[in-house]
Design a protein around this motif. Structure first.
Motif, PDB file in Angstrom:
ATOM      1  N   GLY A  93       1.005   4.319  -2.727  1.00 32.80           N
ATOM      2  CA  GLY A  93       0.926   5.726  -2.355  1.00 32.80           C
ATOM      3  C   GLY A  93       2.085   6.515  -2.915  1.00 32.80           C
ATOM      4  N   PHE A  98       1.568   6.963  -6.597  1.00 32.17           N
ATOM      5  CA  PHE A  98       0.561   7.995  -6.862  1.00 32.17           C
ATOM      6  C   PHE A  98       1.172   9.395  -6.757  1.00 32.17           C
ATOM      7  N   MET A 117       0.832  -1.203   0.000  1.00 29.40           N
ATOM      8  CA  MET A 117       0.000   0.000   0.000  1.00 29.40           C
ATOM      9  C   MET A 117       0.869   1.257   0.000  1.00 29.40           C
ATOM     10  N   ALA A 118       1.960   1.198   0.774  1.00 34.87           N
ATOM     11  CA  ALA A 118       2.868   2.350   0.807  1.00 34.87           C
ATOM     12  C   ALA A 118       3.494   2.585  -0.557  1.00 34.87           C
ATOM     13  N   VAL A 162      -3.438   3.022 -10.246  1.00 31.90           N
ATOM     14  CA  VAL A 162      -2.966   4.148  -9.434  1.00 31.90           C
ATOM     15  C   VAL A 162      -2.192   5.133 -10.293  1.00 31.90           C
TER      16      VAL A 162
END
Length: 203
Positions: free
Chosen positions: A5, A8, A1-2, A145
């Protein structure tokens, strides 16, 4: 998930399409004269890139990539040479659907685009994002993403430029800087500002 991010934020700021790679400058400069049109262009870019990049990732991985047909006993089949044509077809279909939706539900926004909405089909920022996806071997979540981030980065840049140009309408500019002259100057200054994000990411 990091990692998603970070991808993104990298797509939005570090690898901003118009200000870092200088892709899509035709619509970026032409449709940034009014903030409302700039917002519409930013939303359209976000939708088109957010849809086409993950969709083309699925098509490329399942059909076009080397070895994609191995499950049928044809591991040597390589259709990657069809990537460019396929990507443009998917982008064209997505833009056509967006154009129909805007014409039906938001006619004022549709009219403000003029001839530039169909030109999104050959918008180099959109095609560039799809080609970057293949070159960097993004997975489907990464492609989704990256697509949304790239579109949002374009939207932020064009809305910023539109807002600044709207404030400068009543400014007493030298004759040589009026119109596209000041637009190019502003885009260059914004590009220098966004380049600082690349330096921050590298450090």
């Amino acid at each position: 998930m990091a990692d998603l991010g970070a991808l993104f934020l990298q797509a939005v700021f570090v690898e901003n399409m118009p200000l870092t790679y200088f892709l899509g400058l035709c619509t970026f400069l032409a449709l940034s004269r009014k903030p409302g049109t700039a917002v519409g262009l930013g939303a359209a870019m976000t939708v088109v890139m957010g849809v086409t990049i993950p969709l083309n990732q699925v098509i490329y991985t399942a059909v076009l990539a080397p070895g994609a047909w191995a499950w049928l006993g044809m591991p040597d089949v390589d259709l990657s040479y069809l990537s460019l044509v396929t990507f443009i077809g998917v982008i064209a279909a997505s833009v056509q659907l967006l154009e129909m939706a805007l014409d039906r539900y938001l006619p004022a926004v549709y009219a403000s685009f003029g001839v530039f909405l169909p030109l999104l089909t050959i918008q180099c920022a959109i095609l560039g994002g799809n080609l970057f996806m293949v070159e960097r071997h993004y997975s489907l979540p990464e492609a989704a993403v990256y697509g949304v981030g790239s579109g949002l980065g374009f939207a932020i840049a064009v809305v910023m430029l539109g807002a600044i140009r709207a404030r400068l309408v009543y400014a007493d500019l030298p004759a040589g800087l009026r119109g596209l002259g000041i637009a190019f100057l502003l885009a260059g200054m914004m590009s220098l500002g966004f380049s600082s994000f690349a330096q921050m990411a590298a450090s």
